[in-house]
Design an enzyme around this catalytic site. Structure first.
Site, PDB file in Angstrom:
ATOM      1  N   LEU A 188       0.858  -1.173   0.000  1.00  0.00           N
ATOM      2  CA  LEU A 188       0.000   0.000   0.000  1.00  0.00           C
ATOM      3  C   LEU A 188       0.900   1.231   0.000  1.00  0.00           C
ATOM      4  O   LEU A 188       1.936   1.241   0.677  1.00  0.00           O
ATOM      5  CB  LEU A 188      -0.911   0.039   1.236  1.00  0.00           C
ATOM      6  CG  LEU A 188      -1.995  -1.035   1.359  1.00  0.00           C
ATOM      7  CD1 LEU A 188      -2.784  -0.846   2.654  1.00  0.00           C
ATOM      8  CD2 LEU A 188      -2.938  -1.003   0.170  1.00  0.00           C
ATOM      9  N   ASP A 189       0.510   2.262  -0.756  1.00  0.00           N
ATOM     10  CA  ASP A 189       1.270   3.504  -0.729  1.00  0.00           C
ATOM     11  C   ASP A 189       1.346   4.026   0.704  1.00  0.00           C
ATOM     12  O   ASP A 189       0.435   3.806   1.515  1.00  0.00           O
ATOM     13  CB  ASP A 189       0.601   4.563  -1.604  1.00  0.00           C
ATOM     14  CG  ASP A 189       0.659   4.217  -3.092  1.00  0.00           C
ATOM     15  OD1 ASP A 189       1.433   3.311  -3.458  1.00  0.00           O
ATOM     16  OD2 ASP A 189      -0.074   4.854  -3.873  1.00  0.00           O
ATOM     17  N   ARG A 190       2.410   4.748   1.002  1.00  0.00           N
ATOM     18  CA  ARG A 190       2.626   5.241   2.362  1.00  0.00           C
ATOM     19  C   ARG A 190       1.418   5.959   2.968  1.00  0.00           C
ATOM     20  O   ARG A 190       1.060   5.690   4.118  1.00  0.00           O
ATOM     21  CB  ARG A 190       3.866   6.152   2.388  1.00  0.00           C
ATOM     22  CG  ARG A 190       4.168   6.720   3.758  1.00  0.00           C
ATOM     23  CD  ARG A 190       5.504   7.400   3.810  1.00  0.00           C
ATOM     24  NE  ARG A 190       5.744   7.914   5.163  1.00  0.00           N
ATOM     25  CZ  ARG A 190       6.940   8.037   5.717  1.00  0.00           C
ATOM     26  NH1 ARG A 190       8.023   7.694   5.042  1.00  0.00           N
ATOM     27  NH2 ARG A 190       7.078   8.500   6.934  1.00  0.00           N
TER      28      ARG A 190
END
Length: 243
Positions: free
Chosen positions: A67-69
């Site tokens: 997942l993106d940050r």
């Protein structure tokens, strides 16, 4: 758990056995070690397992999806190398189910639909763009969406990914004219600095690497703006069909 900056990080556990660990990823924590040097999710989970089970030496935590940050929500990790290998195969064969909730600006053209684009990533800028089919290096991106609710300015959308391209939902929604709330990278014309991106992993579904039983992890976004523009019952509709 604690991060390197001294702040506690709460990571709720959704599912755990000897092979899998399902958790809720906190927002703004990198999934794996990156150039920022901030404490990452994999390292935090390894430390947590060592403490909870009093394990000496190295602990295995296998990363099989990302997942993106700035994105939070349900994630699954492997606790053995065999489980990691089998889960990675489910990703490659598209048997790994990933469903997200997003708040987007504006209104999509239909209550339900599919988006198909070709995406090209620029590694130097860490940005992705929609390009013409046949462009060198471009990858096909597929998703289905369902509009759950709307206000005069925003839409609450449930998105099921069929491919796992970098920044896929963010880029495809922006290209469709509905950038995500808070997305500074693909919606800076309508978002303000400091806003938290409204993208959440609500469902992860995988066949168990050993028993083959379908494991479904569900997580609802926090009751914060812009999610709280809708009542709890509406947000529950993002996952209630999975229970």
């Amino acid at each position: 758990m604690s991060r390197a900056d001294g702040q506690d990080v709460r990571i709720p556990i959704l599912y755990e056995d000897n092979h899998l660990l399902g958790i809720v990823k906190p927002v703004n924590v990198p999934t794996q070690e990156d150039a920022s040097g901030d404490a990452d999710l994999v390292s935090l989970l390894k430390e947590d397992i060592k403490i909870r089970y009093n394990k000496p030496g190295n602990v295995f935590v296998g990363l099989v999806h990302r997942l993106d940050r700035p994105v939070g929500g349900a994630m699954v990790f492997a606790k053995t190398s065999k489980a990691a290998s089998r889960l990675s195969e489910t990703v490659r064969s598209r048997k790994f189910r990933k469903v997200y909730a997003a708040v987007v600006h504006g209104k999509l053209p239909a209550p339900t639909g599919s988006l198909k684009d070709f995406l090209l990533k620029d590694a130097k800028t860490n940005t992705v763009s929609v390009v013409k089919p046949g462009t060198t290096g471009a990858k096909e991106a597929l998703l289905d969406y369902e509009v759950i609710a709307e206000t005069d300015r925003y839409s609450l959308v449930k998105v099921e990914l069929h491919t796992g391209r970098s920044h896929q939902i963010r880029v495809q929604m922006s290209h469709a004219g509905c950038p995500l709330y808070g997305d500074q990278k693909y919606g800076n014309g309508v978002n303000k600095p400091g806003q938290q991106i409204a993208l959440w992993s609500v469902i992860v579904g995988v066949p168990h690497p050993v028993t083959k039983e379908e494991i479904v992890l569900a997580s609802l976004p926090p009751a914060e703006h812009p999610w709280n523009l809708w009542p709890e019952a509406t947000l529950n509709a993002l996952t209630d069909k999975e229970s």
